[in-house]
Design a protein around this motif. Structure first.
Motif, PDB file in Angstrom:
ATOM      1  N   GLU A   1     -27.874  11.726   6.120  1.00  0.00           N
ATOM      2  CA  GLU A   1     -28.411  10.687   5.238  1.00  0.00           C
ATOM      3  C   GLU A   1     -27.818  10.872   3.844  1.00  0.00           C
ATOM      4  O   GLU A   1     -27.741  11.997   3.355  1.00  0.00           O
ATOM      5  CB  GLU A   1     -29.933  10.816   5.181  1.00  0.00           C
ATOM      6  N   TYR A   2     -27.383   9.793   3.241  1.00  0.00           N
ATOM      7  CA  TYR A   2     -26.885   9.885   1.866  1.00  0.00           C
ATOM      8  C   TYR A   2     -27.094   8.554   1.144  1.00  0.00           C
ATOM      9  O   TYR A   2     -27.385   7.531   1.788  1.00  0.00           O
ATOM     10  CB  TYR A   2     -25.409  10.304   1.828  1.00  0.00           C
ATOM     11  N   GLU A   3     -26.937   8.605  -0.194  1.00  0.00           N
ATOM     12  CA  GLU A   3     -27.193   7.390  -0.968  1.00  0.00           C
ATOM     13  C   GLU A   3     -25.895   6.612  -1.174  1.00  0.00           C
ATOM     14  O   GLU A   3     -24.847   7.197  -1.440  1.00  0.00           O
ATOM     15  CB  GLU A   3     -27.792   7.779  -2.334  1.00  0.00           C
ATOM     16  N   ILE A   4     -26.015   5.310  -1.047  1.00  0.00           N
ATOM     17  CA  ILE A   4     -24.840   4.440  -1.199  1.00  0.00           C
ATOM     18  C   ILE A   4     -24.718   4.023  -2.673  1.00  0.00           C
ATOM     19  O   ILE A   4     -25.725   3.663  -3.292  1.00  0.00           O
ATOM     20  CB  ILE A   4     -25.052   3.154  -0.360  1.00  0.00           C
ATOM     21  N   ALA A   5     -23.499   4.050  -3.210  1.00  0.00           N
ATOM     22  CA  ALA A   5     -23.303   3.571  -4.592  1.00  0.00           C
ATOM     23  C   ALA A   5     -23.617   2.073  -4.635  1.00  0.00           C
ATOM     24  O   ALA A   5     -23.386   1.360  -3.652  1.00  0.00           O
ATOM     25  CB  ALA A   5     -21.857   3.807  -5.006  1.00  0.00           C
ATOM     26  N   ALA A   6     -24.139   1.618  -5.769  1.00  0.00           N
ATOM     27  CA  ALA A   6     -24.581   0.218  -5.873  1.00  0.00           C
ATOM     28  C   ALA A   6     -23.461  -0.760  -5.498  1.00  0.00           C
ATOM     29  O   ALA A   6     -23.707  -1.760  -4.824  1.00  0.00           O
ATOM     30  CB  ALA A   6     -25.080  -0.049  -7.294  1.00  0.00           C
ATOM     31  N   ASP A   7     -22.235  -0.452  -5.912  1.00  0.00           N
ATOM     32  CA  ASP A   7     -21.151  -1.406  -5.621  1.00  0.00           C
ATOM     33  C   ASP A   7     -20.616  -1.275  -4.185  1.00  0.00           C
ATOM     34  O   ASP A   7     -19.663  -1.942  -3.813  1.00  0.00           O
ATOM     35  CB  ASP A   7     -20.006  -1.244  -6.639  1.00  0.00           C
TER      36      ASP A   7
ATOM     37  N   GLU B   1     -21.348  -1.404   3.052  1.00  0.00           N
ATOM     38  CA  GLU B   1     -22.156  -0.680   4.029  1.00  0.00           C
ATOM     39  C   GLU B   1     -22.804  -1.671   5.013  1.00  0.00           C
ATOM     40  O   GLU B   1     -22.850  -1.413   6.224  1.00  0.00           O
ATOM     41  CB  GLU B   1     -23.214   0.158   3.294  1.00  0.00           C
ATOM     42  N   ILE B   2     -23.250  -2.803   4.478  1.00  0.00           N
ATOM     43  CA  ILE B   2     -23.862  -3.812   5.353  1.00  0.00           C
ATOM     44  C   ILE B   2     -22.789  -4.359   6.303  1.00  0.00           C
ATOM     45  O   ILE B   2     -23.029  -4.564   7.492  1.00  0.00           O
ATOM     46  CB  ILE B   2     -24.523  -4.937   4.527  1.00  0.00           C
ATOM     47  N   GLU B   3     -21.597  -4.512   5.776  1.00  0.00           N
ATOM     48  CA  GLU B   3     -20.499  -4.998   6.629  1.00  0.00           C
ATOM     49  C   GLU B   3     -20.205  -3.986   7.751  1.00  0.00           C
ATOM     50  O   GLU B   3     -19.968  -4.356   8.895  1.00  0.00           O
ATOM     51  CB  GLU B   3     -19.262  -5.184   5.760  1.00  0.00           C
ATOM     52  N   ARG B   4     -20.249  -2.696   7.394  1.00  0.00           N
ATOM     53  CA  ARG B   4     -20.004  -1.653   8.387  1.00  0.00           C
ATOM     54  C   ARG B   4     -21.073  -1.713   9.486  1.00  0.00           C
ATOM     55  O   ARG B   4     -20.777  -1.610  10.680  1.00  0.00           O
ATOM     56  CB  ARG B   4     -20.020  -0.280   7.688  1.00  0.00           C
TER      57      ARG B   4
ATOM     58  N   GLN C   1     -32.426  -4.382   4.962  1.00  0.00           N
ATOM     59  CA  GLN C   1     -33.324  -4.202   3.813  1.00  0.00           C
ATOM     60  C   GLN C   1     -33.240  -2.766   3.273  1.00  0.00           C
ATOM     61  O   GLN C   1     -33.152  -2.544   2.075  1.00  0.00           O
ATOM     62  CB  GLN C   1     -34.739  -4.495   4.285  1.00  0.00           C
ATOM     63  N   ARG C   2     -33.213  -1.803   4.185  1.00  0.00           N
ATOM     64  CA  ARG C   2     -33.143  -0.400   3.743  1.00  0.00           C
ATOM     65  C   ARG C   2     -31.824  -0.107   3.020  1.00  0.00           C
ATOM     66  O   ARG C   2     -31.790   0.636   2.045  1.00  0.00           O
ATOM     67  CB  ARG C   2     -33.265   0.548   4.935  1.00  0.00           C
ATOM     68  N   ILE C   3     -30.732  -0.671   3.544  1.00  0.00           N
ATOM     69  CA  ILE C   3     -29.434  -0.423   2.885  1.00  0.00           C
ATOM     70  C   ILE C   3     -29.470  -1.029   1.487  1.00  0.00           C
ATOM     71  O   ILE C   3     -29.087  -0.396   0.502  1.00  0.00           O
ATOM     72  CB  ILE C   3     -28.257  -1.017   3.708  1.00  0.00           C
ATOM     73  N   ARG C   4     -29.975  -2.277   1.422  1.00  0.00           N
ATOM     74  CA  ARG C   4     -29.950  -2.982   0.138  1.00  0.00           C
ATOM     75  C   ARG C   4     -30.943  -2.374  -0.862  1.00  0.00           C
ATOM     76  O   ARG C   4     -30.590  -2.070  -1.990  1.00  0.00           O
ATOM     77  CB  ARG C   4     -30.285  -4.462   0.376  1.00  0.00           C
ATOM     78  N   GLU C   5     -32.189  -2.185  -0.398  1.00  0.00           N
ATOM     79  CA  GLU C   5     -33.227  -1.783  -1.359  1.00  0.00           C
ATOM     80  C   GLU C   5     -33.300  -0.267  -1.584  1.00  0.00           C
ATOM     81  O   GLU C   5     -33.492   0.189  -2.696  1.00  0.00           O
ATOM     82  CB  GLU C   5     -34.588  -2.328  -0.925  1.00  0.00           C
ATOM     83  N   ASN C   6     -33.127   0.508  -0.519  1.00  0.00           N
ATOM     84  CA  ASN C   6     -33.238   1.975  -0.687  1.00  0.00           C
ATOM     85  C   ASN C   6     -31.871   2.627  -0.870  1.00  0.00           C
ATOM     86  O   ASN C   6     -31.775   3.840  -1.013  1.00  0.00           O
ATOM     87  CB  ASN C   6     -33.887   2.638   0.533  1.00  0.00           C
ATOM     88  N   ARG C   7     -30.809   1.823  -0.765  1.00  0.00           N
ATOM     89  CA  ARG C   7     -29.424   2.325  -0.850  1.00  0.00           C
ATOM     90  C   ARG C   7     -29.187   3.470   0.145  1.00  0.00           C
ATOM     91  O   ARG C   7     -28.533   4.461  -0.153  1.00  0.00           O
ATOM     92  CB  ARG C   7     -29.103   2.741  -2.284  1.00  0.00           C
ATOM     93  N   GLN C   8     -29.757   3.251   1.325  1.00  0.00           N
ATOM     94  CA  GLN C   8     -29.621   4.260   2.381  1.00  0.00           C
ATOM     95  C   GLN C   8     -28.342   3.956   3.187  1.00  0.00           C
ATOM     96  O   GLN C   8     -28.025   2.781   3.392  1.00  0.00           O
ATOM     97  CB  GLN C   8     -30.831   4.121   3.309  1.00  0.00           C
ATOM     98  N   ASN C   9     -27.622   4.995   3.649  1.00  0.00           N
ATOM     99  CA  ASN C   9     -26.440   4.739   4.485  1.00  0.00           C
ATOM    100  C   ASN C   9     -26.881   4.128   5.815  1.00  0.00           C
ATOM    101  O   ASN C   9     -28.033   4.301   6.247  1.00  0.00           O
ATOM    102  CB  ASN C   9     -25.633   6.024   4.718  1.00  0.00           C
TER     103      ASN C   9
END
Ligand code: PEP
Ligand code: MG
Length: 600
Positions: A49-55, A60-63, A115-123
C-alpha cells in the motif's frame, strides 16, 4: 445489495461430484498423465500500500481500468468457451461468469475503488483489496445462504483484478506432491516454465490455443497437456484422481479403476515406443535415397539443452532467450545473460547454438519488460521482438555482447525475430560491430570470425522480400507459427479461432516455397523451426520444398528422424510439386495423409 435475478443453480450432490466425468479439449502435448488434481487458484495476492501523488491520480485510475478491461476480456473469453457447452454445465458456468462480469462493470466494487484512489490517494491494488474485503464481508454476513456464498465470487473477482494489476505469475508449483496434474484457468508461458516435469504429470486449463507458447513449452518439456476446457474448474477439486490424455485431448476426472488400468497399459506402450525410437539416436538422419537432413533442437529453457544432446540433436536451431526475462521484475544484465548462454553453449559441446534475440511482445509477455512495452491495441502487430530491441538499444546491446562472449566457448549463430525489412538487419549488424569493439576495448575475448547473423522468416512481408533479405542475412529460419498467424490473421494463442489456424493453407505454403527458393538461389542455409518441423506429417512436404534442416522440440526429434529414414527424397520433391498446384487446404491435407500412409 443487488444479486443476479436468475435462479441460482442447485448445488451438485456429492454422488455426482465423485462420478467419472470426461472432458474434451485441445490436446497440445501428447503423452498420458495419471495423477491427482492440483487446482491453481488465483490465490490471495499480497499487495503493498502506498500513497499516490495528487497529479498521478488519473494515471492510477487508468491503470485500474486497464486491469478491469483485461479481466473483462478474460471473462468474455471464458463465456465464449462456456457457450460451446451443452446442458447443465453450460448453464451453471454461465451463471457464475455472468455474476463475475456484473461485479466488474459499474458495480459497487469499481465505484468503491475509484473513490478510494481519488479521495484517499490509495494505490489501485490496496484500494481493490480494501473494497473486496468489505463487499465480501457484507455478502458473507447475509442470512440468505445463496447470497452469503457469493462472498467467494467477490473474492475471485478481486483476485482476478489484482492478478491483472500486479501481473503476478503463479508461484504455487514448488511444493506440489509428485504426480500432480495442474488444473488452472490459464497458464502463461512464464507459469509453464515453473513446472518441473519430474514432479508434474501434466496440466489442463480452461483457456489457451494449440500454437501458443504455453502449448509449445508443454511439448518441449514433454508434459501431457490439454487446453481449452471451459467447465473443468467447475468440477475439478484438488486431490481428485485424474487422467490427462494429451494425444486425444481428453481429461478424465475421477476415472474408474478399469479406466485407470486401461490408461496405465497405454502409458506402458508409449514408453516402449519411446525406447524403440531412442535406438535411432546414433543412426544418421538420411532419406532412403541418401539425402542428409540436419536435425536440430528448439530450446526454451536451459534444462532442455541436455535433453537436446540426449535426443541426438546436431545443434540448437532455435534458442528462445525469453526465459532470461521470465518470472522476475528486473532485466538481466550482460553478465547474467553471458553466463546462462555460456552454460548452454558448453552443454552442446561444439555443436552450433542458434541464439535468437529477445522476442517478447504479442502473446509473449515478460513482467520485467512491462515499462518497455507499453500498451497496444494490437500487441502482435506492435512493439514486439526486433522492434523492441531496436527501440531500446540497451536491451539489444546487452544481448549481443552476451552472445558474442558466449561464442568464445563454442560456435554460435545470431537469429533475429520478426524481421520485416533489410534496414532492421543492417541496424543490428552495425550494433554488433559497435558492441564487438567495446568488448575488445575491455580486453575480453571475441569469437573470430564474428557469428553469422540470420533472420526469422515469420512475417509475410519478409517471405515476399526474401530475395532482398538474402543480401543481408547469413541464413534463414522459417517461423511457421507466426508466418501462419500473420498470413491468415489468426491469433495463434486464441482458442476461439484455433480451428482456422492452418499451416497447410496454400498461402502459407507459397510463402515457405518462395523464401526457400530465394535462400537456395543465394546459397544460404534455410531451416524450419516452427512447430510443423516437429510434426512427422509435414516432413515430406518440407523436404520436397527444398528444406534440409529442421529444428524442433527435442522430444519430437526421434520420431522425425524415423520418418526421414523411411522417406524417398525424390518422391517427396515430386509430391511437393503436386501439392503446390492445389488451391484447397482440405485437399492438400488429404494428399499429405495419403502420401504419408503410402510412404511409411
Ligand atoms: C515461429 O514463429 O514459428 C517461431 C519459431 O517463433 P516463436 O514460436 O517463438 O514465435
Ligand atoms: Mg515467431
Amino acid at each position: 445489495m443487488k444479486s443476479s435475478d436468475k435462479t441460482p443453480p442447485r448445488p451438485r450432490r456429492r454422488k455426482d461430484r465423485d462420478a467419472e466425468r470426461v472432458f474434451e479439449g485441445l490436446g497440445v502435448a501428447a503423452g498420458i498423465g495419471i495423477g491427482q488434481v492440483h487446482v491453481v487458484e488465483s490465490g490471495a495476492i499480497t499487495v503493498s500500500e502506498y500513497e499516490i501523488a495528487a497529479d498521478k491520480i488519473d494515471d492510477e485510475i487508468e491503470r485500474f481500468h486497464g486491469a478491469l478491461q483485461k479481466s473483462e476480456r478474460q471473462l468474455r473469453k471464458l463465456m465464449g468457451k462456456a457457450g460451446e457447452l451443452h446442458g447443465a454445465a453450460a448453464e451453471e458456468l454461465g451463471f457464475l461468469l455472468d455474476a463475475h462480469m456484473q461485479m466488474l462493470t459499474g458495480s459497487r466494487v469499481t465505484r468503491g475503488v475509484e473513490q478510494r484512489i481519488r479521495e484517499n490517494r490509495q494505490n489501485a491494488e490496496a484500494a481493490v483489496q480494501a473494497v473486496i474485503s468489505k463487499v465480501a464481508h457484507d455478502f458473507a454476513s447475509l442470512d440468505d445462504a445463496y447470497l452469503a456464498a457469493r462472498a467467494a465470487d467477490v473474492r475471485d473477482v478481486g483476485n482476478r483484478i489484482l492478478r491483472n494489476l500486479t501481473q503476478t505469475a503463479y508461484e504455487a508449483f514448488k511444493n506440489l506432491p509428485e504426480g500432480s496434474i495442474v488444473v488452472a484457468e490459464e497458464l502463461t508461458p512464464a507459469d509453464t516454465a515453473l513446472l518441473d516435469p519430474k514432479k508434474i504429470a501434466g496440466f489442463a486449463t480452461a483457456l489457451g490455443g494449440k500454437e501458443g507458447h504455453t502449448a509449445i513449452m508443454a511439448r518441449s518439456l514433454g508434459l501431457p497437456a490439454v487446453l481449452g476446457i471451459p467447465d473443468l474448474l467447475s468440477f475439478a477439486r484438488t486431490g481428485q484422481d485424474v487422467i490427462v490424455d494429451g494425444q486425444a485431448g481428453r481429461v478424465i476426472l475421477n476415472p474408474t479403476p478399469a479406466r485407470i488400468a486401461d490408461y496405465q497399459q497405454r502409458q506402458d506402450e508409449l514408453e516402449r515406443d519411446e525406447k524403440q525410437l531412442s535406438r535411432l539416436r546414433k543412426l544418421p538422419s538420411v532419406t532412403r535415397d541418401g539425402q542428409r537432413i540436419g536435425l536440430l533442437a528448439n530450446v526454451e529453457l536451459p534444462r532442455e539443452a541436455e535433453m537436446a544432446m540426449n535426443a541426438g540433436a546436431e545443434g540448437i536451431g532455435l534458442l528462445r532467450t525469453e526465459f532470461l526475462y521470465m518470472n522476475r521484475d528486473d532485466v538481466p544484465d550482460e553478465t547474467e545473460q553471458y553466463e546462462a548462454l555460456r552454460a548452454i553453449v558448453e552443454t552442446m559441446d561444439g555443436r552450433p547454438v542458434t541464439i535468437r534475440t529477445l522476442d517478447v511482445g504479442g502473446e509473449k509477455l515478460a513482467a520485467s519488460l512491462r515499462d518497455h512495452l507499453g500498451e497496444s491495441a494490437n500487441p502482435a502487430l506492435g512493439l514486439r521482438a526486433i522492434r523492441l530491441s531496436l527501440k531500446h538499444r540497451e536491451l539489444l546491446d546487452d544481448q549481443l555482447a552476451a552472445i558474442l562472449r558466449a561464442g568464445v566457448h563454442g560456435p554460435v549463430r545470431i537469429l533475429l525475430p520478426m524481421i520485416s525489412s533489410v534496414s532492421e538487419v543492417k541496424q543490428v549488424r552495425d550494433a554488433m560491430l559497435q558492441v564487438a569493439r567495446r568488448i575488445k576495448r575491455r580486453g575480453q575475448k571475441l569469437p573470430d570470425p564474428l557469428p553469422p547473423v540470420g533472420v526469422m522468416i515469420e512475417v509475410p512481408g519478409a517471405a515476399l522480400a526474401a530475395d532482398a533479405l538474402t543480401q543481408v542475412a547469413d541464413f534463414f529460419a522459417i517461423g511457421s507459427n507466426d508466418l501462419t498467424m500473420y498470413t491468415l490473421a489468426i491469433d495463434r494463442g486464441e482458442e476461439q479461432v484455433a480451428h482456422l489456424y492452418n499451416p497447410l493453407h496454400p498461402a502459407v505454403l507459397r510463402l515457405v516455397q518462395f523464401s526457400t527458393e530465394a535462400a537456395l538461389r543465394a546459397r544460404i542455409p534455410i531451416s524450419v523451426c516452427g512447430e510443423i518441423a516437429g510434426d512427422a506429417r509435414f516432413v515430406p512436404l518440407l523436404l520436397g520444398l527444398g528444406i534440409q534442416d529442421l529444428s524442433m522440440a527435442a522430444t519430437a526429434l526421434p520420431r522425425i528422424k524415423q520418418r526421414i529414414r523411411n522417406l524417398d527424397y525424390l518422391a517427396s520433391a515430386r509430391f511437393a510439386r503436386q501439392v503446390m498446384d492445389q488451391w484447397d487446404s482440405g485437399r492438400i491435407a488429404m494428399l499429405l495423409d495419403d502420401f504419408n500412409a503410402l510412404a511409411t
